[in-house]
Scaffold this active site. Sequence first.
Site, PDB file in Angstrom:
ATOM      1  N   HIS A  17       0.953  -1.117  -0.047  1.00 24.74           N
ATOM      2  CA  HIS A  17       0.029  -0.066   0.024  1.00 24.74           C
ATOM      3  C   HIS A  17       0.939   1.437  -0.145  1.00 24.74           C
ATOM      4  O   HIS A  17       0.450   2.409  -0.829  1.00 24.74           O
ATOM      5  CB  HIS A  17      -0.884   0.071   1.367  1.00 24.74           C
ATOM      6  N   LYS A  41     -17.523  -6.183   7.524  1.00 24.11           N
ATOM      7  CA  LYS A  41     -16.367  -6.835   7.816  1.00 24.11           C
ATOM      8  C   LYS A  41     -15.905  -6.761   9.314  1.00 24.11           C
ATOM      9  O   LYS A  41     -16.164  -5.542   9.826  1.00 24.11           O
ATOM     10  CB  LYS A  41     -15.463  -6.223   6.809  1.00 24.11           C
ATOM     11  N   ARG A  90      -2.221  -6.142  -8.168  1.00 28.78           N
ATOM     12  CA  ARG A  90      -1.035  -7.138  -7.757  1.00 28.78           C
ATOM     13  C   ARG A  90      -1.187  -8.365  -8.972  1.00 28.78           C
ATOM     14  O   ARG A  90       0.013  -8.355  -9.752  1.00 28.78           O
ATOM     15  CB  ARG A  90      -1.257  -7.856  -6.641  1.00 28.78           C
ATOM     16  N   SER A 128      -2.667  -7.519   3.278  1.00 26.58           N
ATOM     17  CA  SER A 128      -3.147  -7.412   4.447  1.00 26.58           C
ATOM     18  C   SER A 128      -3.400  -8.767   5.227  1.00 26.58           C
ATOM     19  O   SER A 128      -3.168  -9.170   6.489  1.00 26.58           O
ATOM     20  CB  SER A 128      -3.983  -6.540   4.838  1.00 26.58           C
TER      21      SER A 128
HETATM   22  P1  ADP Z   1      -9.754  -3.660  -0.358  1.00 14.27           P
HETATM   23  O1  ADP Z   1     -10.476  -4.068   0.827  1.00 14.27           O
HETATM   24  O2  ADP Z   1     -10.356  -2.529  -1.083  1.00 14.27           O
HETATM   25  O3  ADP Z   1      -9.145  -4.776  -1.220  1.00 14.27           O
HETATM   26  P2  ADP Z   1      -6.980  -3.144   0.531  1.00 14.27           P
HETATM   27  O4  ADP Z   1      -6.541  -2.486   1.682  1.00 14.27           O
HETATM   28  O5  ADP Z   1      -6.804  -4.803   0.647  1.00 14.27           O
HETATM   29  O6  ADP Z   1      -8.267  -3.021   0.309  1.00 14.27           O
HETATM   30  O7  ADP Z   1      -6.097  -2.656  -0.501  1.00 14.27           O
HETATM   31  C1  ADP Z   1      -6.616  -1.478  -1.182  1.00 14.27           C
HETATM   32  C2  ADP Z   1      -5.915  -1.301  -2.507  1.00 14.27           C
HETATM   33  O8  ADP Z   1      -4.488  -1.557  -2.426  1.00 14.27           O
HETATM   34  C3  ADP Z   1      -6.425  -2.272  -3.486  1.00 14.27           C
HETATM   35  O9  ADP Z   1      -6.393  -1.598  -4.732  1.00 14.27           O
HETATM   36  C4  ADP Z   1      -5.285  -3.387  -3.771  1.00 14.27           C
HETATM   37  O10 ADP Z   1      -5.225  -4.119  -4.990  1.00 14.27           O
HETATM   38  C5  ADP Z   1      -4.107  -2.470  -3.309  1.00 14.27           C
HETATM   39  N1  ADP Z   1      -2.959  -3.415  -2.925  1.00 14.27           N
HETATM   40  C6  ADP Z   1      -3.069  -4.128  -1.619  1.00 14.27           C
HETATM   41  N2  ADP Z   1      -1.914  -4.712  -1.610  1.00 14.27           N
HETATM   42  C7  ADP Z   1      -1.123  -4.369  -2.729  1.00 14.27           C
HETATM   43  C8  ADP Z   1       0.256  -4.514  -2.916  1.00 14.27           C
HETATM   44  N3  ADP Z   1       1.232  -5.526  -2.256  1.00 14.27           N
HETATM   45  N4  ADP Z   1       0.805  -4.039  -4.081  1.00 14.27           N
HETATM   46  C9  ADP Z   1      -0.100  -3.394  -4.655  1.00 14.27           C
HETATM   47  N5  ADP Z   1      -1.296  -2.915  -4.382  1.00 14.27           N
HETATM   48  C10 ADP Z   1      -1.786  -3.449  -3.414  1.00 14.27           C
END
Ligand code: ADP
Length: 164
Positions: A17, A41, A90, A128
């Site tokens: 992120h 959630k 990703r 995460s």
């Molecule tokens: P959500 O619950 O909306 O998926 P996340 O917090 O998991 O929220 O992710 C938010 C954004 O960050 C999403 O667009 C996700 O694809 C991106 N993201 C999460 N992890 C990574 C990573 N390792 N590299 C690039 N983008 C990421």
Amino acid sequence: MSVAVYPGSFDPVTLGHHDIIERSASIMDKLIVGVLNNSAKTPLFSVEERVSMLKSVTRHIPNVEIQSFDGLLVDFVRKSGAKVIIRGLRAITDFEYELQLSQTNHVIAPEVDTIFLTTNLKYSYLSSSIVKEIAEYHGDISAFLHPEIAEKIQEKMALRESMK
Ligand code: ADP
């Protein structure tokens, strides 16, 4: 002024992120990180904790603002005065969901577009949920998170265990 919203759960913020935040802040005038307060959630960290952790790890980036939101993403984007949503991609597994989401948002709010940043290869496997799973089994999470966040997750896991 170009304003974008980068929405997500950020439960907690990972280096993946963080990389997307730094890169999108460098191409936009202002980046608002929108932390989703989703009652459906059960996150490990409360929305206030997630906002506070994001503020802490992005304090060196002057054009980044952290806010929480609930309800429709496009409503939050409009209220923020943004025209762009940033999402990270990703792997191919992200693609289908992200395509559906961005197209739906574009129908609801035609003035808003989604820009995808492909993940930094270093973090392409990182999520995460995986980090939380490793932390639950006391694995080493230092390669995935900012040291401050790694400490917070360990504290949270210890608190959970003490309550079992
Ligand atoms: P959500 O619950 O909306 O998926 P996340 O917090 O998991 O929220 O992710 C938010 C954004 O960050 C999403 O667009 C996700 O694809 C991106 N993201 C999460 N992890 C990574 C990573 N390792 N590299 C690039 N983008 C990421």
